[in-house]
Design a protein around this motif. Structure first.
Motif, short mmCIF file in Angstrom:
data_model
loop_
_atom_site.label_atom_id
_atom_site.label_comp_id
_atom_site.label_asym_id
_atom_site.label_seq_id
_atom_site.Cartn_x
_atom_site.Cartn_y
_atom_site.Cartn_z
N GLU A 1 -5.76 5.78 -8.90
CA GLU A 1 -5.86 4.72 -7.90
C GLU A 1 -7.05 4.96 -6.97
O GLU A 1 -7.24 6.07 -6.46
N ARG A 2 -7.83 3.90 -6.78
CA ARG A 2 -8.98 3.97 -5.87
C ARG A 2 -9.14 2.60 -5.20
O ARG A 2 -8.88 1.57 -5.81
N THR A 3 -9.61 2.59 -3.94
CA THR A 3 -10.01 1.31 -3.35
C THR A 3 -11.30 0.86 -4.02
O THR A 3 -12.08 1.69 -4.52
N ASN A 4 -11.53 -0.45 -4.00
CA ASN A 4 -12.78 -0.96 -4.56
C ASN A 4 -14.00 -0.34 -3.85
O ASN A 4 -15.00 -0.01 -4.48
N ARG B 1 -10.71 -2.77 0.67
CA ARG B 1 -9.53 -1.89 0.67
C ARG B 1 -8.56 -2.17 -0.47
O ARG B 1 -7.59 -1.44 -0.65
N ASN B 2 -8.80 -3.22 -1.25
CA ASN B 2 -7.91 -3.50 -2.38
C ASN B 2 -7.94 -2.33 -3.36
O ASN B 2 -8.99 -1.79 -3.68
N ILE B 3 -6.75 -1.96 -3.84
CA ILE B 3 -6.61 -0.76 -4.67
C ILE B 3 -6.32 -1.14 -6.12
O ILE B 3 -5.48 -2.02 -6.39
N ARG B 4 -6.99 -0.46 -7.05
CA ARG B 4 -6.74 -0.62 -8.48
C ARG B 4 -6.52 0.75 -9.11
O ARG B 4 -7.06 1.75 -8.66
N ASP B 5 -5.71 0.75 -10.17
CA ASP B 5 -5.47 1.96 -10.96
C ASP B 5 -6.42 1.90 -12.16
O ASP B 5 -6.34 0.96 -12.97
N ARG C 1 -2.88 -4.44 -4.29
CA ARG C 1 -2.82 -3.16 -5.01
C ARG C 1 -2.12 -3.34 -6.34
O ARG C 1 -1.14 -4.08 -6.44
N PHE D 1 0.81 -1.22 0.00
CA PHE D 1 0.00 0.00 0.00
C PHE D 1 0.84 1.27 0.00
O PHE D 1 0.30 2.37 0.16
#
Length: 339
Positions: free
Chosen positions: A251-254, A216-220, A284, A137
């Motif tokens: 980038e944003r959390t789900n 809380r998993n993050i994707r771009d 992430r 993170f």
């Protein structure tokens, strides 16, 4: 002078479908061939607006069918191949990994062999940032083109395998190639089982929205129109043999993505339903797209403008995703082509 022939595999899918429309409209001097097997995620209804154009052709075929693919290449002598066709849903790869190996690995090898035999000018292989594994993170860490491949799901492992085959055909046979690795795409015609269209469709229908784990998993996030422009640039100006990462700097959390959609549609966050986390769920993903930006590309959509446009598109095109959900879209090929 003969028109350039461009084969787009997986052109009835989400990203490939947007790319087919982009190319047909931008390059009337190119003949664009859309090759797709029309599995569950292949939808031809999205191409109603271009199917009568004289530079668009559809071919129904399986990329892993060696005889059919070699015959097609020998007949058409394609100049360019842009290879999107892939099984791409992580959850499905966990339950049915062998399908992913057949399509993503064997299918890619068949296409490479065909491309080699007819001496294509360029083979662009569209891959994913998931081949790099996961990041922690720390917001200062990013995937670059030099990041080692460490895939964590059967899907990403099959894509990493296909990347290595593409590289091997370049190194061994001199096949002109580029590999692109993108972050999560979103936009029009996104199949409704993926996070953003699933959330939009369920919120519009006042249904619960499932969120894995704690969200809380993050994707771009990368708008599909920006992705199409990036592939176009790599196809025409990419340095032979190079890999280019395509990232949206969004980038944003789900959970944040889901809440943005719910808020935009004026609904209650009570619709959120946390569910058991996905097996091997990467924390992430984030891409450093500097190399591609030096080639001349920049994303034009912020997440705010892109998600607003996407939500509006799903509101304006409810009939499209409703016929996906009901399965009616699968009858379109038979009706359109009288087979």
């Amino acid at each position: 002078m003969a028109k350039k022939k461009v084969l787009v595999t997986g052109g009835a899918g989400f990203i490939g479908g947007n790319f087919v429309q982009y190319m047909v409209n931008k390059y009337p001097g190119y003949d664009i061939y859309n090759l797709d097997l029309l599995t569950y995620a292949g939808d031809l209804t999205k191409h109603r607006n271009i199917e009568k154009k004289d530079n668009y052709y559809f071919v129904k075929a399986d990329i892993a069918d060696r005889e059919t693919i070699l015959s097609l290449f020998e007949k058409e002598k394609f100049d360019y191949v842009v290879h999107f066709a892939a099984e791409s849903h992580v959850d499905r790869s966990i339950t049915e990994p062998e399908i992913f190996v057949r399509t993503n690995v064997l299918g890619t090898q068949v296409l490479l062999e065909a491309a080699k035999l007819v001496n294509v000018t360029k083979f662009v292989h569209v891959s994913t940032d998931e081949v790099y594994g996961e990041l922690d993170f720390d917001p200062k860490t990013f995937f670059t083109e030099e990041t080692p491949l460490q895939p964590n799901s059967p899907y990403s492992a099959s894509k990493a395998s296909s990347d290595l085959l593409v590289r091997a055909y370049h190194e061994t046979y001199g096949l002109p190639i580029n590999i692109t690795r993108c972050s999560n795409n979103y936009g029009p015609y996104h199949f409704p089982e993926k996070l953003i269209p699933l959330t939009i469709s369920r919120v519009l229908n006042n249904q619960k929205v499932p969120v894995y784990g704690d969200g809380r998993n993050i994707r771009d996030w990368l708008h599909v129109f920006d992705h199409c422009a990036a592939i176009d640039l790599v196809l025409h100006k990419g340095t032979n043999g190079e890999v280019y990462n395509v990232g949206g700097h969004n980038e944003r959390t789900n959970l944040a993505v889901v809440k943005t959609i719910i808020s935009t549609l004026g609904k209650s966050e009570d619709l959120i339903e946390f569910v058991q986390d996905r097996l091997g769920h990467d924390k992430r993903y984030a891409i450093d797209p500097t190399k591609l930006e030096q080639l001349g590309w920049k994303p034009t959509y912020t997440f705010e403008t892109g998600i607003a446009q996407t939500i509006q598109w799903y509101q304006d095109n409810k009939e499209w995703w409703e016929q996906i959900i009901t399965g009616e879209y699968q009858n379109y090929f038979q009706k359109q082509y009288n087979v």
